[in-house]
Design an enzyme around this catalytic site. Sequence first.
Site, PDB file in Angstrom:
ATOM      1  CD  GLN A  23      -2.108   4.247  10.688  1.00  0.00           C
ATOM      2  OE1 GLN A  23      -3.332   4.261  10.582  1.00  0.00           O
ATOM      3  NE2 GLN A  23      -1.318   4.777   9.780  1.00  0.00           N
TER       4      GLN A  23
ATOM      5  CG  ASP B  57      -1.947   1.106   1.174  1.00  0.00           C
ATOM      6  OD1 ASP B  57      -2.448   1.379   0.064  1.00  0.00           O
ATOM      7  OD2 ASP B  57      -2.275   1.678   2.217  1.00  0.00           O
TER       8      ASP B  57
ATOM      9  CD  GLU C 183      -5.711   4.818   4.622  1.00  0.00           C
ATOM     10  OE1 GLU C 183      -5.075   4.154   3.771  1.00  0.00           O
ATOM     11  OE2 GLU C 183      -5.157   5.434   5.551  1.00  0.00           O
TER      12      GLU C 183
ATOM     13  CG  ASP D 256      -5.340   0.193   3.711  1.00  0.00           C
ATOM     14  OD1 ASP D 256      -5.322  -0.950   4.199  1.00  0.00           O
ATOM     15  OD2 ASP D 256      -4.474   1.060   3.967  1.00  0.00           O
TER      16      ASP D 256
ATOM     17  CD  GLU E 229      -7.430  12.900   4.091  1.00  0.00           C
ATOM     18  OE1 GLU E 229      -6.987  13.823   3.379  1.00  0.00           O
ATOM     19  OE2 GLU E 229      -7.668  11.748   3.658  1.00  0.00           O
TER      20      GLU E 229
ATOM     21  NE  ARG F 210      -7.029   6.544   9.705  1.00  0.00           N
ATOM     22  CZ  ARG F 210      -6.354   6.500   8.574  1.00  0.00           C
ATOM     23  NH1 ARG F 210      -5.078   6.163   8.577  1.00  0.00           N
ATOM     24  NH2 ARG F 210      -6.944   6.768   7.419  1.00  0.00           N
TER      25      ARG F 210
ATOM     26  CE  LYS G  55      -2.684   2.522   7.233  1.00  0.00           C
ATOM     27  NZ  LYS G  55      -3.850   2.818   6.390  1.00  0.00           N
TER      28      LYS G  55
ATOM     29  CB  THR H 240      -6.993  -4.827   2.446  1.00  0.00           C
ATOM     30  OG1 THR H 240      -6.051  -4.394   3.434  1.00  0.00           O
ATOM     31  CG2 THR H 240      -6.965  -3.886   1.260  1.00  0.00           C
TER      32      THR H 240
ATOM     33  CG  HIS I 234      -4.140  10.907   2.615  1.00  0.00           C
ATOM     34  ND1 HIS I 234      -5.175  10.839   3.520  1.00  0.00           N
ATOM     35  CD2 HIS I 234      -3.263   9.926   2.978  1.00  0.00           C
ATOM     36  CE1 HIS I 234      -4.957   9.860   4.382  1.00  0.00           C
ATOM     37  NE2 HIS I 234      -3.801   9.300   4.083  1.00  0.00           N
TER      38      HIS I 234
ATOM     39  CD  GLU J 170      -5.521   2.899  -0.200  1.00  0.00           C
ATOM     40  OE1 GLU J 170      -4.745   2.205  -0.903  1.00  0.00           O
ATOM     41  OE2 GLU J 170      -5.356   3.064   1.020  1.00  0.00           O
TER      42      GLU J 170
END
Length: 411
Positions: A236, A123, A195, A229, A356, A233, A249, A253, A130, A197
Amino acid sequence: MSTAELSTWLDIPRTHPFGVQTLPYGSFTTPDAPRRRVGVAIGDAVLDVTAAAASLLPGRAGLFAAGSLDALLAAGSRAWAEVRAAVTMWLTDERYRDAVAPLLVPASRATMLLPFTVADYVDFYASEHHAVNLGRMFRPGSDPLTPNWKHLPIGYHGRAGTVVVSGTPVLRPSGQRRTPDGEVVFGPSTRLDIEAELGFVVGTPSTPGQPVRLADFEQHVFGACIVNDWSARDIQAWEYVPLGPFLGKSFATSVSPWVVPLAALAHARVAPPPRNPRPLPHLDDADAKEWGLDVELEVRLNGHPVSRPPFAGMYWTAAQQLAHMTSGGAALRPGDLFASGTVSGSEPGQRGSLIELTWNGAHPLVLPDGTSREFLADGDEVVITAAARGPGGTTVGFGEVRGLIAPAWSR
């Protein structure tokens, strides 16, 4: 004749995202035929390519016999072009109607499977918007980008075994995290995120120790899919120093069931954003084919659209990511999957992650039912769709990647 000029003998609106301009590949079963088969989406149907190739393309039938894309990926770009041309002919030439029509399955009856065996999963972190947003959140008052960010595509290795097909429930992960008052605890993540993607699927392998050049991208990459993904948080944030993401993570996925061939994206190619500083020679695409892609994603949370991230603004292209990934001598294998990293645009409504969209929880999203979200709650469903510009004003669709959050596993 281009796909824009072709018409199919099926009753499909020209505006359908799965028209003859797209023809994505997947793997499916049906209730009356549980054996796994390779399929191509056409309109609201799935063509059983495993059965069609056995009679109409016997020289390539072995590529589809196992029911996954694995053999097709490994066969290489010449085989990919030959098969796509054959499938296009079957669906546009009236002479094949009687042979092909019985092999069309309503999409509503198909159970979609993970389309290929994921060999390696990588990834990346390729959106400048971002990266800048996260930098401003966590490093206020300093440069939001790390010193290396504009010199190379930053990435990490994930767990290939936790890549799952769209529709697979996502169990809230548990892990070690630090609470706001500094206590270190173990338990379910409280800051579960998405996420949005795109992912790129490798077909042709490469030789160990031999880097893949930018110019050879199309010889190795078969196509693209949508990726979510999922990210914990809080887990992480506690674990990533100094070696990067790990358990935050690696629990799931999700990928869309359809892989769109690179050939279908020819009309979506655009110039990437200007780069400053100019990349080193092995990543410098100033004189190479342009591999920015005009793809629009949409993120829905519980049916409500919350973001529309534009892929065209990604700073690092998939071709550069592949070149960087192999520049140290790592070899490609059929089924390698590498994802773009979160797709985010310059506007608040174009951000591809909740961290975000809510600015790390400071500004919760308010949904139409009156509830609000900082991060995902159990029972939430996230659906990400994507579409690209096709030939002659058509649309190339990617389908969707869907995931429902289930409670953490209880010991």
